[in-house]
Design a protein around this motif. Structure first.
Motif: not given
Length: 224
Positions: A169, A180, A184, A202, A206, A209
């Motif tokens: 990541l 992204r 990934l 994935v 995210l 994050e």
């Protein structure tokens, strides 16, 4: 009175020179026919002795080949059989040696498959489908493959997928969000993870994050 001078030392007589040594004449090089008759003259005595040794019997050759291959790393029965076939060892001899090696435990395809799954899942992060494909290419029976990959459950597979995504990541920061996701998820797909699992893992990463906007992106694999 004049002072007396000490007597001058007499020069020592010259040493007699030793007569020059006479060089021995070199022997002439051996003739070609003499070299053929005496192989020791050409420095090939070890080769000649090796060529004079009787060749190994097919069974001894097969046994030596299998032992040498098994010394470096475990191998499946099919891998050993293919190696003996390349050496043109008769099939009946190869079969006899393989059965003997299985009886004493030197060949164990089930143990090979179990160890392969454990090592490749932990070291490379491969999912069950990729592991099964690798085992099949090495000649492991389908039933043994199923039993080996069955050692991994869905929870273990998903946890390993999350670890792989979290490791990759940071290297995708600064890229477009959709790119992204594709990068990934494509990484997980190449390791054998199902599409649905890969996309969910994935998007969860995210979201943690704080960059997932909850949009639905088209599912397109991207090869790095």
């Amino acid at each position: 009175m004049r002072p007396t001078r000490p007597p001058r030392p007499r020069p020592s007589p010259p040493r007699p020179r030793s007569p020059p040594r006479r060089r021995r004449p070199r022997p002439p090089p051996p003739r070609a026919d003499a070299v053929e008759r005496n192989p020791r003259r050409r420095g090939g005595s070890s080769e000649s002795r090796a060529s004079q040794e009787p060749p190994l019997e097919p069974e001894e050759q097969a046994r030596a080949l299998c032992l040498r291959l098994l010394t470096g790393t475990p191998r499946t029965r099919k891998q050993l059989a293919d190696a003996m076939r390349k050496r043109e060892i008769p099939d009946e001899v190869a079969e006899h040696v393989l059965e003997r090696f299985e009886d004493v435990g030197l060949i164990d395809d089930q143990a090979f498959a179990n160890a392969w799954v454990e090592s490749r899942h932990r070291g490379r992060g491969l999912a069950r489908s990729a592991l099964a494909r690798e085992l099949r290419t090495r000649g492991v029976d389908a039933e043994l493959v199923s039993e080996a990959v069955g050692l991994l459950d869905h929870e273990q597979e998903e946890q390993r997928a999350r670890e792989l995504v979290l490791r990759r990541l940071p290297g995708t920061r600064g890229l477009d969000r959709d790119k992204r996701v594709r990068r990934l998820a494509g990484m997980l797909a190449r390791k054998g993870y199902p599409e649905g699992l890969a996309l969910r893992v994935v998007r969860d990463a995210l979201a943690e994050e704080g960059t997932d906007e909850g949009e639905e992106e088209p599912w397109v694999w991207e090869h790095e």
